[in-house]
Design a protein around this motif. Structure first.
Motif, PDB file in Angstrom:
ATOM      1  N   LYS A  26      50.120  30.777  28.985  1.00  0.00           N
ATOM      2  CA  LYS A  26      50.047  32.209  28.654  1.00  0.00           C
ATOM      3  C   LYS A  26      50.160  32.234  27.103  1.00  0.00           C
ATOM      4  N   ASN A  27      50.839  31.622  26.553  1.00  0.00           N
ATOM      5  CA  ASN A  27      51.001  31.978  24.882  1.00  0.00           C
ATOM      6  C   ASN A  27      49.668  31.320  24.157  1.00  0.00           C
ATOM      7  N   PHE A 172      59.019  30.240   7.314  1.00  0.00           N
ATOM      8  CA  PHE A 172      59.657  29.655   8.593  1.00  0.00           C
ATOM      9  C   PHE A 172      58.215  29.303   9.338  1.00  0.00           C
ATOM     10  N   PRO A 173      58.319  28.362  10.347  1.00  0.00           N
ATOM     11  CA  PRO A 173      56.961  28.047  11.075  1.00  0.00           C
ATOM     12  C   PRO A 173      56.780  28.921  12.059  1.00  0.00           C
ATOM     13  N   SER A 174      56.595  30.063  11.793  1.00  0.00           N
ATOM     14  CA  SER A 174      56.186  31.348  12.747  1.00  0.00           C
ATOM     15  C   SER A 174      54.799  30.939  13.548  1.00  0.00           C
ATOM     16  N   VAL A 175      54.993  31.000  15.060  1.00  0.00           N
ATOM     17  CA  VAL A 175      53.996  30.899  15.902  1.00  0.00           C
ATOM     18  C   VAL A 175      52.785  32.100  15.540  1.00  0.00           C
ATOM     19  N   GLY A 176      53.558  33.245  15.774  1.00  0.00           N
ATOM     20  CA  GLY A 176      52.355  34.233  15.440  1.00  0.00           C
ATOM     21  C   GLY A 176      51.954  34.450  14.168  1.00  0.00           C
ATOM     22  N   GLU A 200      53.281  24.014  17.248  1.00  0.00           N
ATOM     23  CA  GLU A 200      53.392  24.113  18.843  1.00  0.00           C
ATOM     24  C   GLU A 200      51.721  23.674  19.408  1.00  0.00           C
ATOM     25  N   THR A 315      62.733  27.216  22.320  1.00  0.00           N
ATOM     26  CA  THR A 315      63.581  28.580  22.649  1.00  0.00           C
ATOM     27  C   THR A 315      63.342  29.105  23.990  1.00  0.00           C
ATOM     28  N   PHE A 339      65.602  32.946  18.417  1.00  0.00           N
ATOM     29  CA  PHE A 339      65.739  34.449  18.539  1.00  0.00           C
ATOM     30  C   PHE A 339      67.137  34.874  18.938  1.00  0.00           C
TER      31      PHE A 339
END
Ligand code: UD1
Length: 427
Positions: A26-27, A172-176, A200, A315, A339
Motif C-alpha cells: 500500500k505504502n 530525520f529520515p522521513s519516508v514522506g 525503506e 513502527t 510515532f
C-alpha cells in the motif's frame, strides 16, 4: 457498527495452517500512483492492492485531470493494476475532502510543483498515530526554489520557472519527505543531493520507477540520493514491491495463533530484524522459493523491540509485537521512536487483559498465559489488525470495532484468517 468478531479458546488452541499470498505494498503503490503525474501519457502500476486507499488516490488523480482505471483483483496470478493517463495540462489543487481521507495524498505535492510550477494541497490534518509533521517536506521544497505558504488550510507551493537543484539534509529520515523531495528533484534544473533519506524498500521501489521513467538517480538504497534533473520524463509500466508490513503481519499471526503459515510473495530480506526477533523468541522461520514460512508450536519467549527507520524494526509492526509480548513467557520492553501516539493501542490491549505499563515512549509488557475476549476499538490500520490477532490468543469472544480502518491496509483479513483455520467473522 462495523467490526470483526474473533472467537477463540485461547493461545495455540486452534493453530493456523496454510498459505497466504502477499500483494503489492500500500505504502508504495499510492506513491507510485502519485509519481505517474510526472510524465504526460499513460503509465500503469501493477500489483496494486485491492484496498480503498487506492480508489481514493485514483479519485484524487482524477480531480487533477487524469483518467484512472483500476482493474483486476488481488488473487494469485491476477494482481490489480492501475492505469493512469496524465494530461499535458494538469490541475494543481488537491482538495481537503479527498486529502483528509488519505494522508498519502501529500505525495502529489512534489510532482505537482515540479510539473506545473504550482500546487495547492490541503493540509492532511492530524492522525490517530500522532502529529505527523510536514516541516521537512515544506522546507525542502523551499530549498529547491519553491515559495511555500500555508493559507486557508492549503499548502501552496509555487515556482516561477523551474525548481533548481540544491543540497538538502533531512533532520530525520522521513519516508514522506524523502518521496516528495525526490519526486520534485527529478524534474529540477541541475543536481540535487539529499542526505539522510529514508531507506525503506518502498523508497527503492519509487526510485526504480522514476529511473524507468528517465530520471537520473544515484545512491538508491543508501542514505544519500544524488539526482540529476531532467526536463521531461516518460510514462512507464511498473510492478509494486511486495508489502513487507502485510508479510510481517502474517508472521505475527503465526507467532500469536501458533501453527505454520506459508507467506508467499513476502520478501524475508525486507524483514530481517522482525524475523530475527521471532526466531530468537522460539519461532521457526525458513525461507522458501516463493517467500518464507513461520512455524510455532509452543509459547514464545519474551523479547525487546525498539522501532526505528528501516532497516530498524518497523513502527507499523510495533502493535503486533506488543500483542505477541502480552502472551509471551517473561517481560518484554517495547520502545516506540517514530510515532509518539502509537501507544493508544496499549489501552485497548489492556482491555483484553494484557499486563502492560507505558511511560513516555516505553512500554513494559508482562506476558500472560492467555488474554480474555472483550469488545475493543481499532484506531488505525495496524492497531486494528493487531487487535484481531490478539483475539486469537484471547479466550472467548473479541469484537474489534472499526473494521474499516483494517480494510484500508488488509484486503479481506477475515477471509484470509478463516482460510488458515481461525474463527474470524465480520459483523
Ligand atoms: C510512512 C508510512 C507509515 C509508516 C511511516 C514510517 C505511508 C502512507 N505511511 O508515513 O505507515 O509508519 O512511513 O515508516 O507511507 N516528521 C516530521 N516532519 C516531517 C516529516 C515527518 O516531524 O516533515 C515526523 C513524523 O511526525 C513522524 C516521523 O517523522 O514522527 C516519521 O514520519 P515519516 O517517516 O514521514 O512517515 P510517513 O511518511 O508519514
Amino acid at each position: 457498527m462495523d467490526a470483526f468478531r474473533v472467537d477463540s479458546k485461547g493461545p495455540l488452541s486452534t493453530p493456523l495452517h496454510g498459505t497466504v499470498v502477499v500483494g503489492g505494498a500500500k505504502n508504495s503503490a499510492l506513491k507510485l500512483m502519485a509519481a505517474t503525474l510526472l510524465a504526460p501519457g499513460t503509465s500503469t502500476v501493477h500489483n496494486v492492492p485491492d484496498i480503498l486507499d487506492v480508489e481514493v488516490m485514483g479519485q484524487l488523480l482524477g480531480e487533477l485531470g487524469c483518467t484512472v482505471e483500476v482493474t483486476g483483483g488481488p488473487t494469485v496470478g491476477d494482481p490489480g493494476s492501475c492505469r493512469v493517463t496524465v494530461p499535458e495540462e494538469l490541475g494543481s489543487k488537491a482538495p481537503y475532502q479527498l486529502v483528509r481521507r488519505l494522508r498519502a495524498s501529500i505525495a502529489v505535492l512534489g510532482p505537482l510543483v515540479a510539473r506545473c510550477g504550482h500546487a495547492s494541497v490541503a493540509l492532511p490534518g492530524g492522525d490517530a498515530i500522532g502529529s505527523r509533521g510536514l516541516d521537512m517536506h515544506l522546507s525542502g521544497l523551499e530549498e529547491l526554489g519553491a515559495r511555500v505558504r500555508v493559507e486557508h488550510g492549503q499548502i501552496v507551493a509555487e515556482v516561477t520557472d523551474r525548481l533548481r537543484g540544491a543540497r538538502l539534509a533531512l533532520d530525520f529520515p522521513s519516508v514522506g519527505a524523502t518521496e516528495n523531495l525526490l519526486m520534485a528533484a527529478v524534474l529540477a534544473e541541475g543536481s540535487t543531493l539529499i542526505d539522510n533519506v529514508a531507506r525503506e524498500p518502498e523508497i527503492g521501489d519509487l526510485c526504480q520507477m522514476l529511473v524507468a521513467m528517465g530520471a537520473r538517480i544515484e545512491g538508491i538504497g543508501s542514505s544519500t540520493l544524488e539526482i540529476t534533473g531532467v526536463e521531461r520524463l516518460h510514462p512507464v509500466e511498473h510492478t509494486t514491491v511486495a508489502d513487507r508490513i502485510v508479510a510481517g503481519t502474517w508472521a505475527f499471526a503465526a507467532a500469536i495463533g501458533g501453527g505454520e503459515v506459508r507467506i508467499d510473495g513476502g520478501n524475508a530480506d525486507h524483514l530481517d530484524i522482525v524475523l530475527d526477533k521471532l526466531a530468537n523468541a522460539g519461532a521457526t522461520v525458513s525461507t522458501t522459493r516463493a517467500g518464507f514460512t513461520v512455524a510455532v508450536d509452543r509459547r514464545l519467549r519474551s523479547f525487546d523491540v525498539s522501532t526505528l527507520p528501516y532497516p530498524g524494526f518497523p513502527t507499523d509492526l510495533q502493535p503486533f509485537a506488543m500483542a505477541l509480548a502480552s502472551v509471551s513467557d517473561g517481560t518484554s520492553m517495547i520502545t516506540e521512536n517514530v510515532f509518539e501516539a502509537r501507544f493508544m493501542f496499549a489501552q485497548e490491549l489492556a482491555r483484553l487483559g494484557a499486563d502492560l505499563r507505558t511511560d513516555g515512549h516505553h512500554a513494559v509488557v508482562r506476558g500472560r498465559p492467555e488474554l480474555s475476549g472483550a469488545p475493543v476499538d481499532a484506531h488505525d490500520i495496524r492497531a486494528g489488525a493487531a487487535l484481531v490477532l490478539a483475539g486469537l490468543a484471547a479466550q472467548g469472544t473479541t469484537v474489534v470495532s472499526g473494521s474499516h480502518h483494517v480494510d484500508r491496509g488488509y484486503p479481506r483479513l477475515d477471509e484470509a484468517l478463516c482460510s488458515l483455520g481461525a474463527d474470524v467473522r465480520r459483523q
